[in-house]
Design a protein around this motif. Structure first.
Motif, PDB file in Angstrom:
ATOM      1  N   ARG A 149       0.826  -1.209   0.000  1.00 33.69           N
ATOM      2  CA  ARG A 149       0.000   0.000   0.000  1.00 33.69           C
ATOM      3  C   ARG A 149       0.862   1.262   0.000  1.00 33.69           C
ATOM      4  NH1 ARG A 149      -3.483  -3.233   3.353  1.00 33.69           N
ATOM      5  NH2 ARG A 149      -2.294  -2.636   5.203  1.00 33.69           N
ATOM      6  N   GLU A 150       1.921   1.262   0.810  1.00 33.87           N
ATOM      7  CA  GLU A 150       2.798   2.422   0.843  1.00 33.87           C
ATOM      8  C   GLU A 150       3.516   2.614  -0.492  1.00 33.87           C
ATOM      9  OE1 GLU A 150       2.963   4.604   3.699  1.00 33.87           O
ATOM     10  OE2 GLU A 150       1.142   3.387   3.794  1.00 33.87           O
ATOM     11  N   SER A 151       3.858   1.518  -1.134  1.00 33.94           N
ATOM     12  CA  SER A 151       4.503   1.595  -2.447  1.00 33.94           C
ATOM     13  C   SER A 151       3.591   2.269  -3.465  1.00 33.94           C
ATOM     14  CB  SER A 151       4.875   0.186  -2.924  1.00 33.94           C
ATOM     15  OG  SER A 151       5.383   0.219  -4.242  1.00 33.94           O
ATOM     16  N   MET A 152       2.307   1.957  -3.414  1.00 30.43           N
ATOM     17  CA  MET A 152       1.355   2.580  -4.335  1.00 30.43           C
ATOM     18  C   MET A 152       1.262   4.086  -4.101  1.00 30.43           C
ATOM     19  SD  MET A 152      -1.624  -0.362  -4.240  1.00 30.43           S
ATOM     20  CE  MET A 152      -2.775   0.631  -5.183  1.00 30.43           C
ATOM     21  N   LYS A 153       1.391   4.509  -2.842  1.00 31.19           N
ATOM     22  CA  LYS A 153       1.361   5.943  -2.548  1.00 31.19           C
ATOM     23  C   LYS A 153       2.581   6.645  -3.156  1.00 31.19           C
ATOM     24  CE  LYS A 153      -1.019   5.331   1.905  1.00 31.19           C
ATOM     25  NZ  LYS A 153      -0.884   5.498   3.382  1.00 31.19           N
ATOM     26  N   VAL A 154       3.739   5.999  -3.061  1.00 35.31           N
ATOM     27  CA  VAL A 154       4.956   6.583  -3.623  1.00 35.31           C
ATOM     28  C   VAL A 154       4.834   6.689  -5.141  1.00 35.31           C
ATOM     29  CG1 VAL A 154       7.438   6.271  -3.946  1.00 35.31           C
ATOM     30  CG2 VAL A 154       6.397   5.768  -1.725  1.00 35.31           C
ATOM     31  N   ILE A 155       4.357   5.630  -5.781  1.00 40.00           N
ATOM     32  CA  ILE A 155       4.197   5.641  -7.239  1.00 40.00           C
ATOM     33  C   ILE A 155       3.240   6.746  -7.663  1.00 40.00           C
ATOM     34  CG2 ILE A 155       3.329   4.332  -9.208  1.00 40.00           C
ATOM     35  CD1 ILE A 155       6.012   3.361  -8.287  1.00 40.00           C
ATOM     36  N   GLN A 156       2.180   6.947  -6.902  1.00 43.94           N
ATOM     37  CA  GLN A 156       1.214   7.992  -7.246  1.00 43.94           C
ATOM     38  C   GLN A 156       1.843   9.376  -7.168  1.00 43.94           C
ATOM     39  OE1 GLN A 156      -1.918   7.398  -8.488  1.00 43.94           O
ATOM     40  NE2 GLN A 156      -1.741   9.584  -8.950  1.00 43.94           N
ATOM     41  N   LEU A 157       2.737   9.591  -6.211  1.00 40.80           N
ATOM     42  CA  LEU A 157       3.421  10.883  -6.124  1.00 40.80           C
ATOM     43  C   LEU A 157       4.371  11.080  -7.301  1.00 40.80           C
ATOM     44  CD1 LEU A 157       4.172  11.281  -2.299  1.00 40.80           C
ATOM     45  CD2 LEU A 157       2.423  12.413  -3.673  1.00 40.80           C
ATOM     46  N   PHE A 158       4.972   9.994  -7.793  1.00 41.08           N
ATOM     47  CA  PHE A 158       5.773  10.097  -9.021  1.00 41.08           C
ATOM     48  C   PHE A 158       4.900  10.611 -10.168  1.00 41.08           C
ATOM     49  CE2 PHE A 158       8.757   6.548  -7.450  1.00 41.08           C
ATOM     50  CZ  PHE A 158       9.684   7.476  -6.999  1.00 41.08           C
ATOM     51  N   LYS A 159       3.737  10.028 -10.302  1.00 43.50           N
ATOM     52  CA  LYS A 159       2.844  10.397 -11.410  1.00 43.50           C
ATOM     53  C   LYS A 159       2.307  11.811 -11.242  1.00 43.50           C
ATOM     54  CE  LYS A 159       1.428   5.614 -12.264  1.00 43.50           C
ATOM     55  NZ  LYS A 159       0.313   4.641 -12.276  1.00 43.50           N
ATOM     56  N   ASP A 160       1.981  12.184 -10.000  1.00 41.97           N
ATOM     57  CA  ASP A 160       1.481  13.537  -9.765  1.00 41.97           C
ATOM     58  C   ASP A 160       2.554  14.580 -10.075  1.00 41.97           C
ATOM     59  OD1 ASP A 160      -0.856  12.375  -8.919  1.00 41.97           O
ATOM     60  OD2 ASP A 160      -0.441  12.605  -6.776  1.00 41.97           O
ATOM     61  N   GLY A 161       3.801  14.271  -9.772  1.00 41.96           N
ATOM     62  CA  GLY A 161       4.878  15.223 -10.003  1.00 41.96           C
ATOM     63  C   GLY A 161       5.341  15.289 -11.437  1.00 41.96           C
ATOM     64  N   LEU A 162       4.900  14.334 -12.255  1.00 46.11           N
ATOM     65  CA  LEU A 162       5.351  14.281 -13.645  1.00 46.11           C
ATOM     66  C   LEU A 162       4.185  13.840 -14.537  1.00 46.11           C
ATOM     67  CD1 LEU A 162       8.219  14.784 -14.855  1.00 46.11           C
ATOM     68  CD2 LEU A 162       8.383  12.316 -15.099  1.00 46.11           C
ATOM     69  N   PRO A 163       3.187  14.709 -14.724  1.00 48.10           N
ATOM     70  CA  PRO A 163       1.974  14.313 -15.464  1.00 48.10           C
ATOM     71  C   PRO A 163       2.251  13.847 -16.888  1.00 48.10           C
ATOM     72  CG  PRO A 163       1.700  16.471 -14.422  1.00 48.10           C
ATOM     73  CD  PRO A 163       3.129  16.095 -14.270  1.00 48.10           C
ATOM     74  N   ASN A 164       3.281  14.418 -17.535  1.00 50.47           N
ATOM     75  CA  ASN A 164       3.557  14.087 -18.937  1.00 50.47           C
ATOM     76  C   ASN A 164       4.650  13.046 -19.102  1.00 50.47           C
ATOM     77  OD1 ASN A 164       1.659  16.007 -19.784  1.00 50.47           O
ATOM     78  ND2 ASN A 164       3.183  17.647 -19.677  1.00 50.47           N
ATOM     79  N   GLY A 165       5.157  12.511 -18.010  1.00 44.99           N
ATOM     80  CA  GLY A 165       6.216  11.513 -18.093  1.00 44.99           C
ATOM     81  C   GLY A 165       5.673  10.105 -17.962  1.00 44.99           C
ATOM     82  N   GLU A 166       6.527   9.147 -18.250  1.00 51.14           N
ATOM     83  CA  GLU A 166       6.170   7.743 -18.104  1.00 51.14           C
ATOM     84  C   GLU A 166       6.788   7.207 -16.815  1.00 51.14           C
ATOM     85  OE1 GLU A 166       4.270   5.744 -19.963  1.00 51.14           O
ATOM     86  OE2 GLU A 166       3.758   7.314 -21.395  1.00 51.14           O
ATOM     87  N   VAL A 167       6.001   6.462 -16.043  1.00 46.95           N
ATOM     88  CA  VAL A 167       6.469   5.878 -14.784  1.00 46.95           C
ATOM     89  C   VAL A 167       6.240   4.373 -14.838  1.00 46.95           C
ATOM     90  CG1 VAL A 167       6.211   5.824 -12.282  1.00 46.95           C
ATOM     91  CG2 VAL A 167       5.939   7.986 -13.516  1.00 46.95           C
ATOM     92  N   GLU A 168       7.302   3.610 -14.659  1.00 45.41           N
ATOM     93  CA  GLU A 168       7.220   2.147 -14.678  1.00 45.41           C
ATOM     94  C   GLU A 168       7.664   1.596 -13.321  1.00 45.41           C
ATOM     95  OE1 GLU A 168       9.738  -1.586 -16.507  1.00 45.41           O
ATOM     96  OE2 GLU A 168       9.473   0.189 -17.771  1.00 45.41           O
ATOM     97  N   LYS A 169       6.765   0.940 -12.644  1.00 42.05           N
ATOM     98  CA  LYS A 169       7.111   0.341 -11.354  1.00 42.05           C
ATOM     99  C   LYS A 169       8.025  -0.846 -11.597  1.00 42.05           C
ATOM    100  CE  LYS A 169       5.088  -1.549  -7.122  1.00 42.05           C
ATOM    101  NZ  LYS A 169       3.832  -1.875  -6.397  1.00 42.05           N
TER     102      LYS A 169
END
Length: 695
Positions: A149-169
């Motif tokens: 669950r905590e990992s999902m929160k971190v990933i979401q902050l990656f996406k929020d901070g970079l709306p136009n970037g690609e994020v791969e867990k």
């Protein structure tokens, strides 16, 4: 050139073939000419010369999760225990020489004030995992749900901070981030003169960009020096231990003693536009990492480079709470001393074979092997080894699907099952984990549901022979997913697979319970409950007695959920449903209906689709399905709008048709065309509207 090793095995004649002196040309793609075409192109692929990739890794993630959960001072030494082993060691504890290889008894001897937290576990009779006192591996099962669950929160902050970037867990504690597109936009914003090709550019779009500005690296993180100081092989191995091959929680060495900016100023004349792109990405990465620390309390480390392989390698350069930048000019001297068997996928049989075949140990040693020789010895696919040794990696950063197609709960049994009756305990323990994970997933996506539940077992025979068996069955929809519901299916599969009672001719050393075929209902579908709920007799009777000519188009063409069709009315005019739901307030009207702008009639969904939202306050059990109803009802209403618009379109076609002209049949003919003139149809027929009203 490497010295031939002494061995009883004769050296083949081709042993030295292809081994040449390595030179700078093996890294000939590190400083490409960057043109206006590169900068202004929208095709940003893995070969883009301005590509920037980062890997961000949470520092000692499991230990950090427990430290934040318990509100413990980050400076205190803390370890996370799983049975007798350690699965996480925070950095203050590592200063005492404690590693994950230690037993808990040895760790406490090294640090008497050590904080020890046992990972949460499931036990029979509990719907959720807990931090129990003295959990027993014979009766409990480890839970990583809190970390997930905590990992999902971190990933979401990656996406929020970079709306136009690609994020791969990449794993539970790290993610790859593609900064190429947002960096490109920021580059053009900061240096607008690059957006237009100068009139005097000698080659137009293919002209090189002008000289880049100087870069203040000091506040962006640690920059790998182009000319690093000499290190002994032992220091090199220690500093790169796990680099490129780390998994969650395996960082042991503390690299905080490295000099941050050694060797940077001497290379200012080597600054390129890719360096500018790296610096912009480093600024964004700093903001995201600070956001994670401020909002969640977790520190992170990151590596930034031109591809995924180098970003992963660089992330371990200096930890914790730091980020490292690998410029293209620094790649050769950074890779050469690296023991190549530390590289991901080169630490197993392939790495051992390369070391034995060529008597080498470092990347620099293998750079002397040309591609033809490597492919002759290890096959055509070994080109990836040839390229990775030179820092070339064209794999893309791809965001993984939001929905996992399966969920698995597994237990390796320290005390194998020998009787059929012993399986019920573990079925319930595994069912608790599946129930929790499925319910959590459905909170984010109420339309989520698995098709099948599967039971796997591993049979161990006295002779050492292992056999895997499985049994599966459909998993029908239920409103409330509980441990009892899942375990009832698990017990049924157990009886079919093993039997209800008696001793077993084998031992069961592993039990797994899983969901498969997890998916989301498509747009326009009704709620699952709606398919399983029969219609009221009065509604069935009214539909049976309705004239065929008054049925809407969609009902005549094919079977469809009532929610997706207009209600019948005189002369095909849609009217408000006689069974309109009595909503508690007028605001709910928009949830059940829409107002047609053409006929000014309010068109309602069928009762079976809206009843679930009426008068539900008294039943708290329906809260879990209300979100699902809303989502599917919105889709059904959208389908109803389209079909109602089609109805008006058919009416308009009929009204505008020339009644004296022969009417065309709007369907494929399965008979050959004929030259015989057809009889003129009588004027006044319904045109296309009549076609839609007949079978």
């Amino acid at each position: 050139m490497a010295t031939p090793r002494t061995s009883s095995r004769p050296v083949s004649k081709s042993y030295w073939k292809g081994k040449d002196k390595a030179n700078e040309n093996v890294f000939d793609d590190l400083n490409p000419t960057i043109t206006y075409r590169h900068l202004l192109s929208n095709n940003l692929g893995p070969r883009d010369p301005l590509r920037v990739i980062a890997l961000c890794d949470s520092d000692a993630f499991y230990a950090a999760c427990e430290q934040v959960r318990l509100g413990i001072d980050p400076a205190l030494p803390l370890v996370v225990q799983q049975w007798d082993s350690l699965i996480a060691v925070n950095y203050p504890a590592r200063k005492y020489g404690i590693s994950r290889m230690d037993k808990i008894r040895d760790a406490k001897q090294r640090c008497p004030e050590l904080v020890v937290v046992h990972v949460a576990t499931y036990k029979e009779g509990e719907a959720e995992p807990g931090y129990w006192e003295n959990p027993d591996t014979l009766t409990h099962k480890v839970s990583l749900d809190h970390y997930r669950r905590e990992s999902m929160k971190v990933i979401q902050l990656f996406k929020d901070g970079l709306p136009n970037g690609e994020v791969e867990k990449a794993s539970i504690d790290e993610a790859f981030i593609d900064f190429t597109r947002p960096v490109r936009a920021e580059l053009l914003k900061r240096y607008p003169y690059l957006a237009t090709v100068p009139p005097d550019a000698p080659s137009g779009l293919d002209s090189p960009l002008p000289q880049p500005p100087p870069i203040p690296w000091n506040e962006l993180g640690t920059v790998v020096p182009v000319h690093p100081p000499k290190e002994t092989p032992e220091e090199t191995s220690a500093s790169l231990d796990g680099a490129g091959v780390t998994t969650a929680e395996n960082e042991i060495e503390d690299d905080s003693t490295r000099d941050d900016d050694e060797g940077v100023q001497e290379d200012d004349d080597l600054t390129t536009w890719h360096d500018v792109a790296l610096s912009i990405a480093a600024e964004i990465m700093l903001r995201i990492r600070e956001d994670i620390r401020a909002k969640l309390g977790y520190t992170t480390s990151a590596g930034l480079a031109r591809n995924k392989f180098l970003a992963k390698l660089t992330a371990s350069y200096k930890k914790p709470m730091n980020q490292t930048i690998l410029r293209n000019a620094a790649i050769p001297n950074y890779l050469r001393p690296l023991p190549f068997q530390k590289i991901r996928f080169l630490g197993g049989k392939l790495g051992k074979a390369l070391a034995e075949e060529y008597d080498v140990s470092t990347v620099g040693d293998l750079l002397t092997i040309n591609l033809d020789e490597m492919q002759r010895k290890f096959g055509e696919e070994s080109i990836w080894v040839y390229e990775i040794l030179r820092g070339i990696d064209r794999s893309e950063v791809k965001e993984k699907a939001a929905v996992n197609k399966s969920m698995l709960a597994s237990k390796n049994l320290p005390q194998p099952i020998t009787k059929a009756t012993q399986g019920h305990h573990w079925i319930r323990v595994l069912a608790a984990e599946l129930a929790l994970r499925l319910n959590e997933a459905r909170e984010a996506n109420p339309a989520l549901w698995p098709k099948t539940i599967v039971l796997h077992i591993r049979q161990d025979y006295n002779g050492g022979y292992d056999a895997f068996k499985s049994k599966q069955t459909p998993f029908p929809f239920v409103k409330n997913v509980t441990v009892d519901v899942i375990s009832s299916f698990g017990d049924k599969l157990w009886k079919e697979l093993i039997g209800a009672s008696g001793s077993l001719p084998f031992k069961i050393s592993n039990v797994q319970l899983s969901f498969s075929g997890i998916g989301i209902m498509e747009a326009g579908q009704r709620t699952i409950e709606g398919f399983l709920t029969s219609k009221p007799p009065s509604e069935v009777q009214s539909e049976t007695n309705a004239p065929t000519a008054q049925k809407p188009t969609s009902a005549l063409k094919r079977k469809r959920s009532p929610s997706a069709t207009p209600h019948p009315g005189p002369s095909h005019t849609p009217v408000a449903s006689p069974h309109r739901p009595k909503a508690k307030d007028q605001r709910n009207v928009e949830k059940y209906s829409f107002l047609c702008e053409k006929c000014r009639q309010r068109i309602w969904l069928n009762d079976t689709d809206s009843a679930a939202d009426v008068d539900t306050d008294g039943d708290g059990g329906q809260d879990s399905t209300r979100a699902l109803d809303d989502a599917i009802r919105a889709d059904a209403l959208a389908v109803l709008r389209v079909e109602h618009a089609d109805y008006h379109f058919a009416q308009e076609l009929a009204a505008s048709a020339d009644t004296d002209a022969p009417k065309r049949i709007i369907r494929p003919s399965d008979r050959p065309t004929s030259t015989v003139k057809k009889k003129k149809q009588k004027s006044g027929d319904g045109g296309i509207a009549k076609f839609f009203s007949k079978r």
